[in-house]
Design a protein around this motif. Structure first.
Motif, PDB file in Angstrom:
ATOM      1  N   PHE A 280       0.824  -1.213   0.000  1.00 25.24           N
ATOM      2  CA  PHE A 280       0.000   0.000   0.000  1.00 25.24           C
ATOM      3  C   PHE A 280       0.857   1.261   0.000  1.00 25.24           C
ATOM      4  CE2 PHE A 280      -3.265  -2.926   1.899  1.00 25.24           C
ATOM      5  CZ  PHE A 280      -4.110  -2.886   0.802  1.00 25.24           C
ATOM      6  N   MET A 283       1.512   2.124  -3.399  1.00 23.52           N
ATOM      7  CA  MET A 283       0.369   2.732  -4.069  1.00 23.52           C
ATOM      8  C   MET A 283       0.189   4.199  -3.681  1.00 23.52           C
ATOM      9  SD  MET A 283      -2.501  -0.284  -3.776  1.00 23.52           S
ATOM     10  CE  MET A 283      -2.196  -1.950  -4.355  1.00 23.52           C
ATOM     11  N   GLY A 284       1.040   4.676  -2.744  1.00 26.43           N
ATOM     12  CA  GLY A 284       0.991   6.085  -2.380  1.00 26.43           C
ATOM     13  C   GLY A 284       0.245   6.402  -1.103  1.00 26.43           C
ATOM     14  N   TYR A 285      -0.071   5.387  -0.288  1.00 28.15           N
ATOM     15  CA  TYR A 285      -0.831   5.627   0.935  1.00 28.15           C
ATOM     16  C   TYR A 285       0.096   5.907   2.117  1.00 28.15           C
ATOM     17  CZ  TYR A 285      -5.102   4.019  -1.342  1.00 28.15           C
ATOM     18  OH  TYR A 285      -6.177   3.896  -2.176  1.00 28.15           O
ATOM     19  N   GLN A 290      -2.286   2.759   5.346  1.00 25.40           N
ATOM     20  CA  GLN A 290      -1.751   1.413   5.103  1.00 25.40           C
ATOM     21  C   GLN A 290      -2.313   0.430   6.112  1.00 25.40           C
ATOM     22  OE1 GLN A 290       2.551   1.654   5.225  1.00 25.40           O
ATOM     23  NE2 GLN A 290       2.546   3.548   4.029  1.00 25.40           N
ATOM     24  N   ILE A 343       0.295   5.067 -10.620  1.00 22.60           N
ATOM     25  CA  ILE A 343      -0.921   5.345  -9.848  1.00 22.60           C
ATOM     26  C   ILE A 343      -0.825   6.795  -9.373  1.00 22.60           C
ATOM     27  CG2 ILE A 343      -2.315   4.655  -7.850  1.00 22.60           C
ATOM     28  CD1 ILE A 343      -0.989   1.877  -8.073  1.00 22.60           C
ATOM     29  N   HIS A 344      -1.578   7.670 -10.016  1.00 25.26           N
ATOM     30  CA  HIS A 344      -1.404   9.113  -9.785  1.00 25.26           C
ATOM     31  C   HIS A 344      -2.611   9.772  -9.133  1.00 25.26           C
ATOM     32  CE1 HIS A 344       2.185   8.715 -12.227  1.00 25.26           C
ATOM     33  NE2 HIS A 344       1.464   8.277 -13.251  1.00 25.26           N
ATOM     34  N   HIS A 346      -6.511   9.542  -6.885  1.00 21.06           N
ATOM     35  CA  HIS A 346      -7.193   8.786  -5.837  1.00 21.06           C
ATOM     36  C   HIS A 346      -8.047   7.678  -6.448  1.00 21.06           C
ATOM     37  CE1 HIS A 346      -8.956   7.918  -1.967  1.00 21.06           C
ATOM     38  NE2 HIS A 346     -10.189   8.145  -2.435  1.00 21.06           N
ATOM     39  N   GLN A 348      -7.451   6.006  -9.177  1.00 20.46           N
ATOM     40  CA  GLN A 348      -6.568   4.915  -9.567  1.00 20.46           C
ATOM     41  C   GLN A 348      -6.120   4.109  -8.351  1.00 20.46           C
ATOM     42  OE1 GLN A 348      -3.596   7.224 -11.624  1.00 20.46           O
ATOM     43  NE2 GLN A 348      -4.519   6.877 -13.655  1.00 20.46           N
ATOM     44  N   GLN A 349      -5.895   4.792  -7.239  1.00 24.05           N
ATOM     45  CA  GLN A 349      -5.544   4.091  -6.001  1.00 24.05           C
ATOM     46  C   GLN A 349      -6.659   3.134  -5.586  1.00 24.05           C
ATOM     47  OE1 GLN A 349      -4.742   7.453  -3.370  1.00 24.05           O
ATOM     48  NE2 GLN A 349      -2.581   6.888  -3.273  1.00 24.05           N
ATOM     49  N   THR A 352      -6.971   0.123  -7.903  1.00 22.83           N
ATOM     50  CA  THR A 352      -5.897  -0.854  -7.695  1.00 22.83           C
ATOM     51  C   THR A 352      -6.126  -1.652  -6.421  1.00 22.83           C
ATOM     52  OG1 THR A 352      -4.366   0.672  -8.796  1.00 22.83           O
ATOM     53  CG2 THR A 352      -3.396  -1.151  -7.575  1.00 22.83           C
ATOM     54  N   VAL A 353      -6.553  -0.964  -5.365  1.00 25.54           N
ATOM     55  CA  VAL A 353      -6.884  -1.679  -4.128  1.00 25.54           C
ATOM     56  C   VAL A 353      -8.027  -2.658  -4.376  1.00 25.54           C
ATOM     57  CG1 VAL A 353      -7.827  -1.437  -1.800  1.00 25.54           C
ATOM     58  CG2 VAL A 353      -6.064   0.138  -2.591  1.00 25.54           C
TER      59      VAL A 353
END
Length: 463
Positions: A280, A283-285, A290, A343-344, A346, A348-349, A352-353
């Motif tokens: 996570f 993914m940028g979290y 996370q 993944i740029h 929210h 997309q985040q 993906t999750v």
């Protein structure tokens, strides 16, 4: 016994069998708790001790190495001490290892504590499915063994919730130490379990075996049939290593059990379980996100396991495996593609999750519980300890390899490529299931053994 009195007795015996199986399946809870706590505690351990990814990888994976050793000796222990006493020993080691991890003053002591925990889990992961396969009536055997996997998922979820609450204070010692409490409760509960009637008959303790079967089956005719079938199998003079060396049909079932466990580990599930916060993070979290997304992953894991429990004895093993491998391949393939593209946003985040959760559902409804079910069903009685010991050892050895290699893979070939690799493995496993895996729904262990020893192809030793 009259018909009117036989029906309530049968219902009572079935309820007793279910209760005994659920209590034994709590061994999976210990496994799940340890996976859950280390996934979320590792970033705080790394910060507190000031260690790099290599040392962290050993802390995470040492449990699997210990479990491989525990599984290696579990066959001998369960054969000589009995299934029940082996589970008691595993529970005691789990409590001690948890306390040692929580009090560890150095990374080295923590690694030793993780090793002790691993030995405990190796003993339990071998003995509990074996015990369940030998105790559960055939009509509910698949569901009862699947409950073992359910308990693993519940343990992971409980640990994730506990860790999420403790993460605000970064109390990794409490995260690792607090699981000694449910371990102690399991230790107390397993003391009240009956011994496996199959093991009792192997030790020429017939009257005790019949008493246990009276509790589990109730019906006198069913007890007589069960005892007769087990005694017939016990007339075979082979067992264990000697049987493996002398009987090519037994070598086939051992080989299939080993292959099934490699397949389970290479689905990529334990990568997600052990390193969910790191994934996570990629993914940028942030840290708090996370933790809570890890809780969501673990909750989905629990809920999806009920799919297997509900369908395994109705739909069958193979159809569920087909669905699971397809779903896992798609989920990991999409996650890898998203990481490759970047993944740029929210949205997309979240997407993906969501695809990662699709992968979790695929595993929890199929390979998670059903591999353990199949491995406990395909081994003949005289070689069951040896066969399940080999497959369980393989599970943990492959588990260790996956755990120790994941961070180097991420840092080496990249996140996207790592997920694509595991997605490709799941495609291969569809073909292996078609060619080699039998359908064991509604088939007694004795019928499976007769077909195996008659030399029928592995995929035909079930229905």
């Amino acid at each position: 016994m009259s018909i009117t009195s036989a029906a309530p007795a049968a219902r009572h015996s079935k309820a007793t069998a279910i209760f005994v199986c659920i209590l034994a399946a709590l061994a999976g809870l210990m496994f799940g708790l340890d996976i859950g706590v280390i996934a979320n505690a590792q970033q705080f351990i790394q910060k507190d001790f000031g260690i790099g990814d290599d040392t962290l990888g050993w802390i995470v994976s040492m449990m699997m190495l210990g479990a491989a050793f525990g599984a290696l000796v579990a066959g001998w222990l369960s054969s000589h001490l009995g299934r029940k006493r082996t589970m008691i020993l595993g529970a005691a080691l789990f409590v001690g290892g948890s306390v040692l991890c929580g009090m560890a003053p150095t990374p080295e002591v923590l690694i030793v504590g993780r090793l002790v925990l691993g030995i405990a889990i190796g003993l339990a992961s071998f003995t509990a499915p074996l015990y369940l396969a030998e105790v559960a009536p055939e009509s509910i055997r698949g569901a009862m063994i699947s409950i073992y996997q359910l308990m693993i998922t519940i343990g992971i979820l409980v640990a994730a919730l506990s860790d999420a609450a403790l993460s605000y204070t970064q109390s990794w010692r409490w995260m690792l130490g607090i699981i000694a409490i449910p371990g102690a409760l399991f230790l107390l509960g397993v003391a009240f379990l009956p011994e496996s009637p199959r093991w009792l008959l192997m030790k020429n303790r017939g009257p005790e075996a019949e008493q246990v079967l009276q509790r589990l089956l109730g019906d006198r005719d069913a007890i007589a049939r069960e005892v007769g079938e087990i005694r017939e199998q016990l007339k075979t003079p082979q067992n264990g290593l000697q049987m493996f060396l002398q009987n090519s049909n037994f070598r086939r079932s051992v080989g299939l059990g080993v292959l099934l466990q490699v397949m389970q580990q290479l689905t990529g599930m334990n990568v997600v379980m052990y390193y969910a916060p790191r994934i996570f993070q990629g993914m940028g979290y942030a840290t708090e996100s996370q933790m809570w997304f890890t809780v969501i992953v673990d909750l989905v894991n629990v809920l999806a396991t009920f799919i297997a429990i509900g369908l395994v004895d109705r739909l069958g093993r193979k159809p569920i495996l087909y669905i699971g491998f397809v779903v896992m391949a798609i989920g990991l393939g999409v996650v890898g593609s998203m990481m490759h593209l970047g993944i740029h946003t929210h949205g997309q985040q979240i997407f993906t999750v969501g695809m990662l959760l699709v992968f979790i559902v695929g595993f929890a409804m199929s390979a998670g519980p059903l591999i353990w079910t199949l491995c406990s069903e395909i081994q003949p009685l005289k070689g069951r300890d040896f066969g399940i010991g080999c497959s369980t050892f393989t599970n943990w050895a492959a588990n260790w390899l996956v755990g120790i290699s994941f961070l180097p893979l991420l840092n080496g070939i990249g996140q996207a490529e790592t997920f694509w690799l595991y997605g490709a493995f799941n495609v291969v496993f569809i073909a292996l299931t078609i060619w080699l895996v039998p359908e064991t729904k509604g088939v007694t262990l004795e019928q499976i053994e007769r077909k195996l020893m008659a030399g029928q192809p592995l995929r035909r030793i079930g229905q």
